[in-house]
Design a protein around this motif. Structure first.
Motif, PDB file in Angstrom:
ATOM      1  N   SER A 106      15.082  21.471 -11.386  1.00 49.21           N
ATOM      2  CA  SER A 106      15.942  21.059 -10.278  1.00 49.21           C
ATOM      3  C   SER A 106      16.706  22.272  -9.754  1.00 49.21           C
ATOM      4  O   SER A 106      16.882  23.266 -10.462  1.00 49.21           O
ATOM      5  N   ALA A 107      17.161  22.171  -8.508  1.00 48.10           N
ATOM      6  CA  ALA A 107      17.963  23.245  -7.924  1.00 48.10           C
ATOM      7  C   ALA A 107      18.714  22.707  -6.721  1.00 48.10           C
ATOM      8  O   ALA A 107      18.314  21.711  -6.093  1.00 48.10           O
ATOM      9  N   ARG A 117      21.347  20.125  -0.338  1.00 41.93           N
ATOM     10  CA  ARG A 117      20.961  18.962  -1.112  1.00 41.93           C
ATOM     11  C   ARG A 117      20.423  19.380  -2.476  1.00 41.93           C
ATOM     12  O   ARG A 117      20.133  20.548  -2.732  1.00 41.93           O
ATOM     13  N   PHE A 118      20.222  18.389  -3.354  1.00 46.92           N
ATOM     14  CA  PHE A 118      19.743  18.581  -4.715  1.00 46.92           C
ATOM     15  C   PHE A 118      18.277  18.161  -4.779  1.00 46.92           C
ATOM     16  O   PHE A 118      17.933  17.031  -4.434  1.00 46.92           O
ATOM     17  N   TYR A 119      17.405  19.083  -5.235  1.00 47.73           N
ATOM     18  CA  TYR A 119      15.970  18.847  -5.200  1.00 47.73           C
ATOM     19  C   TYR A 119      15.323  18.998  -6.574  1.00 47.73           C
ATOM     20  O   TYR A 119      15.837  19.703  -7.448  1.00 47.73           O
ATOM     21  N   LYS A 120      14.155  18.362  -6.720  1.00 49.99           N
ATOM     22  CA  LYS A 120      13.268  18.578  -7.860  1.00 49.99           C
ATOM     23  C   LYS A 120      12.103  19.439  -7.388  1.00 49.99           C
ATOM     24  O   LYS A 120      11.588  19.255  -6.286  1.00 49.99           O
ATOM     25  N   TYR A 121      11.688  20.389  -8.268  1.00 51.24           N
ATOM     26  CA  TYR A 121      10.562  21.261  -7.957  1.00 51.24           C
ATOM     27  C   TYR A 121       9.484  21.094  -9.020  1.00 51.24           C
ATOM     28  O   TYR A 121       9.774  21.223 -10.213  1.00 51.24           O
ATOM     29  N   ASP A 122       8.273  20.806  -8.585  1.00 46.98           N
ATOM     30  CA  ASP A 122       7.160  20.664  -9.510  1.00 46.98           C
ATOM     31  C   ASP A 122       6.885  21.998 -10.190  1.00 46.98           C
ATOM     32  O   ASP A 122       6.773  23.034  -9.525  1.00 46.98           O
ATOM     33  N   ALA A 123       6.781  21.996 -11.517  1.00 51.49           N
ATOM     34  CA  ALA A 123       6.637  23.238 -12.276  1.00 51.49           C
ATOM     35  C   ALA A 123       5.324  23.956 -11.977  1.00 51.49           C
ATOM     36  O   ALA A 123       5.233  25.175 -12.121  1.00 51.49           O
ATOM     37  N   LYS A 124       4.305  23.213 -11.554  1.00 53.57           N
ATOM     38  CA  LYS A 124       2.998  23.821 -11.282  1.00 53.57           C
ATOM     39  C   LYS A 124       2.831  24.218  -9.820  1.00 53.57           C
ATOM     40  O   LYS A 124       2.345  25.305  -9.509  1.00 53.57           O
ATOM     41  N   THR A 125       3.240  23.340  -8.921  1.00 54.66           N
ATOM     42  CA  THR A 125       2.968  23.574  -7.498  1.00 54.66           C
ATOM     43  C   THR A 125       4.171  24.107  -6.718  1.00 54.66           C
ATOM     44  O   THR A 125       4.002  24.669  -5.634  1.00 54.66           O
ATOM     45  N   LEU A 131      16.331  14.728  -4.684  1.00 56.68           N
ATOM     46  CA  LEU A 131      16.750  13.871  -5.792  1.00 56.68           C
ATOM     47  C   LEU A 131      17.925  12.974  -5.424  1.00 56.68           C
ATOM     48  O   LEU A 131      17.982  11.820  -5.835  1.00 56.68           O
ATOM     49  N   ILE A 132      18.893  13.517  -4.703  1.00 56.19           N
ATOM     50  CA  ILE A 132      20.099  12.757  -4.367  1.00 56.19           C
ATOM     51  C   ILE A 132      20.325  12.850  -2.862  1.00 56.19           C
ATOM     52  O   ILE A 132      20.558  13.935  -2.326  1.00 56.19           O
ATOM     53  N   ALA A 133      20.255  11.722  -2.201  1.00 59.89           N
ATOM     54  CA  ALA A 133      20.476  11.698  -0.757  1.00 59.89           C
ATOM     55  C   ALA A 133      21.960  11.599  -0.429  1.00 59.89           C
ATOM     56  O   ALA A 133      22.741  10.994  -1.171  1.00 59.89           O
ATOM     57  N   ASP A 134      22.338  12.218   0.655  1.00 60.45           N
ATOM     58  CA  ASP A 134      23.672  12.047   1.264  1.00 60.45           C
ATOM     59  C   ASP A 134      24.817  12.689   0.499  1.00 60.45           C
ATOM     60  O   ASP A 134      25.974  12.545   0.897  1.00 60.45           O
ATOM     61  N   LEU A 135      24.538  13.397  -0.599  1.00 60.32           N
ATOM     62  CA  LEU A 135      25.598  14.108  -1.302  1.00 60.32           C
ATOM     63  C   LEU A 135      25.377  15.607  -1.160  1.00 60.32           C
ATOM     64  O   LEU A 135      24.271  16.097  -1.374  1.00 60.32           O
ATOM     65  N   LYS A 136      26.428  16.329  -0.826  1.00 56.56           N
ATOM     66  CA  LYS A 136      26.352  17.788  -0.705  1.00 56.56           C
ATOM     67  C   LYS A 136      26.654  18.382  -2.076  1.00 56.56           C
ATOM     68  O   LYS A 136      27.767  18.784  -2.386  1.00 56.56           O
ATOM     69  N   VAL A 137      25.625  18.415  -2.927  1.00 58.55           N
ATOM     70  CA  VAL A 137      25.788  18.887  -4.302  1.00 58.55           C
ATOM     71  C   VAL A 137      25.992  20.394  -4.310  1.00 58.55           C
ATOM     72  O   VAL A 137      25.231  21.138  -3.686  1.00 58.55           O
ATOM     73  N   ALA A 138      27.018  20.834  -5.044  1.00 62.27           N
ATOM     74  CA  ALA A 138      27.295  22.261  -5.165  1.00 62.27           C
ATOM     75  C   ALA A 138      26.946  22.777  -6.553  1.00 62.27           C
ATOM     76  O   ALA A 138      26.328  23.833  -6.699  1.00 62.27           O
ATOM     77  N   ILE A 161      31.204  13.714  -9.764  1.00 64.58           N
ATOM     78  CA  ILE A 161      30.498  12.450  -9.583  1.00 64.58           C
ATOM     79  C   ILE A 161      29.415  12.302 -10.644  1.00 64.58           C
ATOM     80  O   ILE A 161      28.728  13.254 -10.989  1.00 64.58           O
ATOM     81  N   ILE A 162      29.266  11.084 -11.156  1.00 67.05           N
ATOM     82  CA  ILE A 162      28.124  10.734 -12.006  1.00 67.05           C
ATOM     83  C   ILE A 162      27.094  10.049 -11.123  1.00 67.05           C
ATOM     84  O   ILE A 162      27.409   9.069 -10.437  1.00 67.05           O
ATOM     85  N   HIS A 163      25.868  10.573 -11.123  1.00 73.10           N
ATOM     86  CA  HIS A 163      24.803   9.975 -10.320  1.00 73.10           C
ATOM     87  C   HIS A 163      23.707   9.432 -11.220  1.00 73.10           C
ATOM     88  O   HIS A 163      23.186  10.136 -12.087  1.00 73.10           O
ATOM     89  N   LYS A 164      23.365   8.160 -11.025  1.00 72.40           N
ATOM     90  CA  LYS A 164      22.262   7.519 -11.736  1.00 72.40           C
ATOM     91  C   LYS A 164      21.033   7.575 -10.834  1.00 72.40           C
ATOM     92  O   LYS A 164      21.016   6.984  -9.747  1.00 72.40           O
ATOM     93  N   LEU A 165      19.992   8.281 -11.287  1.00 74.39           N
ATOM     94  CA  LEU A 165      18.843   8.503 -10.419  1.00 74.39           C
ATOM     95  C   LEU A 165      18.046   7.230 -10.143  1.00 74.39           C
ATOM     96  O   LEU A 165      17.556   7.038  -9.036  1.00 74.39           O
ATOM     97  N   LYS A 166      17.884   6.364 -11.146  1.00 74.33           N
ATOM     98  CA  LYS A 166      17.086   5.158 -10.939  1.00 74.33           C
ATOM     99  C   LYS A 166      17.763   4.192  -9.981  1.00 74.33           C
ATOM    100  O   LYS A 166      17.137   3.663  -9.053  1.00 74.33           O
ATOM    101  N   SER A 167      19.031   3.924 -10.198  1.00 72.53           N
ATOM    102  CA  SER A 167      19.759   2.980  -9.346  1.00 72.53           C
ATOM    103  C   SER A 167      20.350   3.635  -8.105  1.00 72.53           C
ATOM    104  O   SER A 167      20.835   2.945  -7.205  1.00 72.53           O
ATOM    105  N   LYS A 168      20.354   4.975  -8.083  1.00 72.61           N
ATOM    106  CA  LYS A 168      20.950   5.758  -6.991  1.00 72.61           C
ATOM    107  C   LYS A 168      22.441   5.460  -6.826  1.00 72.61           C
ATOM    108  O   LYS A 168      22.994   5.548  -5.730  1.00 72.61           O
ATOM    109  N   LYS A 169      23.072   5.133  -7.933  1.00 74.89           N
ATOM    110  CA  LYS A 169      24.495   4.802  -7.911  1.00 74.89           C
ATOM    111  C   LYS A 169      25.341   6.041  -8.159  1.00 74.89           C
ATOM    112  O   LYS A 169      25.066   6.826  -9.063  1.00 74.89           O
TER     113      LYS A 169
END
Length: 228
Positions: A106-107, A117-125, A131-138, A161-169
């Motif tokens: 992630s980065a 924004r906060f993203y996931k990067y595939d280790a191979k490609t 990963l998280i919409a609408d939050l300006k993650v620093a 903030i605590i973010h739950k990825l499955k529920s997007k809470k």
């Protein structure tokens, strides 16, 4: 004598981080004293190199400048070689970390149009997924595979903030915090810097109960801490 690794980033320009470097050290303890030795510049690169993170016992992630942009670099401690995991021409990556129970990374990505924004990067490609919409993650920190503790930019302040990825809470724990997030060794707790008062504090957070407690009453205006 137990041996560990420690990472530091050192700026070569006073009051600026435009030309920072990542150093790798051995750290050991002998007779109750910590000994730091064998310092090595593992980035050795013009431009911004910072925010190191252990991907495994053999490799280290950090943000590194190339072709006038910041990408995710991976350093192999056995070979001394660096490879880049991505190439984002319209933005730059910061704070790379391995996602728990995954080979992916992630980065925080800052695009040239200002979108952050906060993203996931595939280790191979190297392919990225938001990963998280609408939050300006620093400043992010993974607590578990589906739980991220993040410091976000809200107006002129930083919120915890605590973010739950499955529920997007999203659960806001505190406003006016610092950038330093760490798991507290041998516990289920996370530490953070509270800036709610004039005297900044180090506090603990239990992500399960959302309870926070004071650890150190006053640390002056210190931004960064680490746990041994």
């Amino acid at each position: 004598m137990k041996k560990l690794f420690i990472l530091l980033f050192i700026s070569t320009v006073s009051y600026s981080q435009s030309n920072t470097e990542v150093y790798l050290f051995d750290i050991s303890q002998k007779n109750g004293k910590w000994i730091v030795s064998n310092g090595k510049n593992i980035s050795n690169n013009d431009g911004y190199d910072s925010q190191p993170h252990f991907y495994s016992k053999k490799s280290i992630l950090f943000a590194s400048t190339r072709n006038k942009q910041t990408d995710i670099a991976k350093y192999n401690m056995e070979t001394g070689k660096i490879k880049f995991l991505n190439d984002t021409p319209n933005g730059g990556e910061y704070s790379p970390q391995r996602i728990p129970k995954s080979k992916n990374v992630s980065a925080v990505r800052l695009d040239k149009d200002g979108l952050q924004r906060f993203y996931k990067y595939d280790a191979k490609t190297g392919k990225s997924t938001e990963l998280i919409a609408d939050l300006k993650v620093a400043y992010p920190m993974w607590y578990k595979k589906n739980t991220a503790i993040v410091v976000t930019i809200v107006g002129d302040d930083l919120d915890l903030i605590i973010h739950k990825l499955k529920s997007k809470k999203n659960t806001t724990i505190q406003k006016k915090v610092g950038r330093s997030l760490h798991k507290i060794p041998n516990t289920e707790l996370v530490s953070y810097v509270s800036k709610a008062n004039d005297n900044w504090e180090i506090r603990s957070l239990n992500p399960k109960t959302k309870e926070t407690k004071k650890i150190i009453n006053s640390i002056g205006k210190k931004e960064d801490i680490c746990w041994l």
